[in-house]
Design an enzyme around this catalytic site. Sequence first.
Site, PDB file in Angstrom:
ATOM      1  CE  LYS A 277      13.464  80.547   4.186  1.00 33.93           C
ATOM      2  NZ  LYS A 277      12.226  80.732   4.950  1.00 33.93           N
TER       3      LYS A 277
ATOM      4  CE1 TYR B 133      15.732  83.272   3.155  1.00 38.61           C
ATOM      5  CE2 TYR B 133      16.146  82.218   1.041  1.00 38.61           C
ATOM      6  CZ  TYR B 133      15.266  82.774   1.949  1.00 38.61           C
ATOM      7  OH  TYR B 133      13.924  82.831   1.653  1.00 38.61           O
TER       8      TYR B 133
END
Length: 244
Positions: free
Chosen positions: A153, A149
């Site tokens: 990002k 994740y």
Amino acid sequence: MDISFPGLRALVTGAGKGIGRETVKALRRGGASVVALSRTQSDLDSLAHECPGIEVLCVDLADWDATKTALQAVGDVDLLVNNAAVALLQPFLEITKEAVDTSFNVNVKAVLHVSQIVAQQMIARRAPGAIVNISSQASQCALQNHSVYCATKGALDMLTKVMALELGPKKIRVNAVNPTVVMTDMGRIGWSDPEKAGPMLNRIPLGHFAEIDDVVNAVLFLLSDRSAMITGVTLPVDGGFLAC
Ligand code: NDP
């Protein structure tokens, strides 16, 4: 601050739940025409019931070809919110190929692809535009079990800056907002355990997680003419987490 979008058409991805859903409602209240894209039809049906007049589009953004087909039918868009994402949490040593593929397909590749399609039609009709990518504090700070994740990002922050560089001359602004934890379905996956939430809260100077509206307000500002000279920023909505 009074912000409205009369006569403008917006596309919001991941509109079925959480931040995306409330963004759709806020844009609608602000006078925009809104296309709400998500992958669960029942979420879109209930949103359309709450928000009469919106258009809905059910597509899985992990599917590049289906996304292309769906978006080509959407037509002109002035405002784009790339909000859809997945958070598949695994310890680094146990990360699976499937988690990497799905996460990058949705969180990065789909943002690039949707933005390409939307920006191409903005440029073709010489219309100015604004794009907001929903990133995260996780783009700039390591979080336990968040390797994939965080990586998506981080890539999204950099994609935002390069899009701003290349699309600025076409009068298309591109920015990101980087929230701390928000207690949506996604937020609950990572942070509903008090043993995890406590230490995170202790690192936030304002002492609490963000509300959905905190994020939506930042998105509306960056979509609006009130931010006409702002492009290429990654704006923390984090109560000061990234400052420390
Ligand atoms: P939610 O999980 O509550 O909602 C995400 C929405 O995106 C759902 O409607 C989901 O649909 C949709 N979506 C996910 N994958 C796809 C896909 N492949 N195709 C189409 N739609 C998809 O998330 P949040 O509202 O919490 O998060 C929104 C954004 O904010 C994300 O980018 C997230 O990374 C970011 N963010 C969230 C934080 C948090 O703590 N909540 C903190 C920082 C950033 P479905 O349910 O049908 O899969």
